[in-house]
Design a protein around this motif. Structure first.
Motif, PDB file in Angstrom:
ATOM      1  N   ASP A 112      57.461  64.832 -13.805  1.00  0.00           N
ATOM      2  CA  ASP A 112      58.885  64.906 -13.447  1.00  0.00           C
ATOM      3  C   ASP A 112      59.424  66.317 -13.652  1.00  0.00           C
ATOM      4  OD1 ASP A 112      58.829  62.267 -12.811  1.00  0.00           O
ATOM      5  OD2 ASP A 112      60.167  61.587 -14.400  1.00  0.00           O
ATOM      6  N   TYR A 166      58.090  68.647 -11.103  1.00  0.00           N
ATOM      7  CA  TYR A 166      58.749  68.408  -9.819  1.00  0.00           C
ATOM      8  C   TYR A 166      60.104  69.103  -9.777  1.00  0.00           C
ATOM      9  CZ  TYR A 166      61.350  66.031  -6.160  1.00  0.00           C
ATOM     10  OH  TYR A 166      62.133  65.763  -5.056  1.00  0.00           O
ATOM     11  N   LEU A 167      60.861  68.989 -10.865  1.00  0.00           N
ATOM     12  CA  LEU A 167      62.171  69.643 -10.919  1.00  0.00           C
ATOM     13  C   LEU A 167      62.034  71.161 -10.844  1.00  0.00           C
ATOM     14  CD1 LEU A 167      63.951  67.462 -13.649  1.00  0.00           C
ATOM     15  CD2 LEU A 167      64.544  67.612 -11.211  1.00  0.00           C
ATOM     16  N   ALA A 170      61.199  72.016  -7.270  1.00  0.00           N
ATOM     17  CA  ALA A 170      62.363  71.792  -6.404  1.00  0.00           C
ATOM     18  C   ALA A 170      63.396  72.905  -6.579  1.00  0.00           C
ATOM     19  CB  ALA A 170      62.979  70.429  -6.716  1.00  0.00           C
ATOM     20  N   ASP A 171      63.635  73.299  -7.825  1.00  0.00           N
ATOM     21  CA  ASP A 171      64.576  74.399  -8.070  1.00  0.00           C
ATOM     22  C   ASP A 171      64.056  75.694  -7.452  1.00  0.00           C
ATOM     23  OD1 ASP A 171      66.336  72.775  -9.449  1.00  0.00           O
ATOM     24  OD2 ASP A 171      65.449  73.220 -11.412  1.00  0.00           O
ATOM     25  N   CYS A 217      62.403  62.066  -4.469  1.00  0.00           N
ATOM     26  CA  CYS A 217      63.677  62.465  -3.877  1.00  0.00           C
ATOM     27  C   CYS A 217      64.742  61.393  -4.049  1.00  0.00           C
ATOM     28  CB  CYS A 217      63.504  62.806  -2.401  1.00  0.00           C
ATOM     29  SG  CYS A 217      62.371  61.724  -1.501  1.00  0.00           S
ATOM     30  N   ALA A 262      67.795  65.865  -9.518  1.00  0.00           N
ATOM     31  CA  ALA A 262      66.959  66.713  -8.664  1.00  0.00           C
ATOM     32  C   ALA A 262      67.760  67.178  -7.451  1.00  0.00           C
ATOM     33  CB  ALA A 262      65.725  65.951  -8.203  1.00  0.00           C
ATOM     34  N   GLY A 271      59.927  68.323  -1.486  1.00  0.00           N
ATOM     35  CA  GLY A 271      60.646  67.334  -2.284  1.00  0.00           C
ATOM     36  C   GLY A 271      60.282  65.887  -2.083  1.00  0.00           C
TER      37      GLY A 271
END
Length: 237
Positions: free
Chosen positions: A9, A12-13, A16-17, A90, A96, A152
């Motif tokens: 997690d 992933y964040l 994504a950022d 997503c 997120a 994402g």
């Protein structure tokens, strides 16, 4: 297990950022690559088949098996996906940023990543059928897997599992089916159907035949010194 999912997690964040901090043209390239990579693998399959038409029966068998092994990788991935109902990040990850592409609908589960499974299978299959291609196909597969997290729609563990699963399935299929497919290729190359022979290729004999023919037409009685100019009977003056 929970700690690994928490780590996924967080990764992933972070990705994504990072994705949202990149220029729009770079985001567009990532979006395109998630699908264009599959097309490029398809082009490589065709190129591998074409170059194998004048190669050995084993080489042609591996070239024909490459897309088939990749398809098996996808089927196994899709079967596993239907058993593990993991929601897409997503929708599931709180806080997120929005995905760069449309989030797949509910019921299109996240684990494992089919794109990554196809990429991993294609990378291994092409590397086995086309020596030296591993330096191209493996980076392609890894970039495709990363792009699915970047846009994402997948967790990092989704794409990791997908690549490894696809690669393993492709390797097993290529090894298990090589001998029977090679026999089929040898049968096809001796067929009376020109279409079948064209598809399977004529193999190395296609180059050997013209070479042998040129020697067969040469006169066996020709003197090795026939091309030398005749010396004067009286010698040089």
């Amino acid at each position: 297990m929970d700690s690994l999912l928490d780590l996924s997690d967080r990764l992933y964040l972070d990705v994504a950022d990072f994705a949202h901090s990149t220029p729009h043209w770079f985001q567009w390239l990532a979006e395109v690559w998630t699908e264009a990579g599959l097309l490029l693998f398809g082009v490589l399959f065709l190129a591998g088949w074409w170059r194998s038409r004048d190669g050995s029966s084993r080489l042609m068998a591996l070239a024909l098996l490459a897309p088939l092994a990749t398809a098996f990788g996808y089927v196994v991935s899709e079967g596993l996906k239907s058993l593990i109902d993991e929601e897409r990040p997503c929708r599931a990850v709180l806080g997120a940023p929005a995905a760069l592409v449309e989030c797949p609908p509910y019921g299109d589960w996240s684990f494992p990543s089919n794109h990554s499974a196809i990429a991993g299978a294609a990378a291994v299959a092409l590397a086995l059928s086309w020596r030296g291609m591993v330096w191209l196909t493996v980076p392609m597969a890894l970039l495709m897997a990363f792009s699915r997290v970047f846009v994402g729609v997948h967790y990092p563990h989704d794409v990791t599992a997908g690549v490894l699963l696809g690669a393993l399935v492709a390797f097993l299929v290529m090894r298990a089916a090589e001998r029977p497919v090679r026999s089929l290729v040898e049968t096809a190359r001796s067929s009376r159907s020109s279409a079948v022979v064209w598809c399977a290729g004529r193999g190395p004999r296609a180059h050997a035949a013209p070479h042998a023919s040129s020697h067969a037409h040469a006169s066996p009685y020709a003197s090795p010194h026939a091309d030398r100019p005749e010396r004067s009977r009286h010698g040089a003056r």
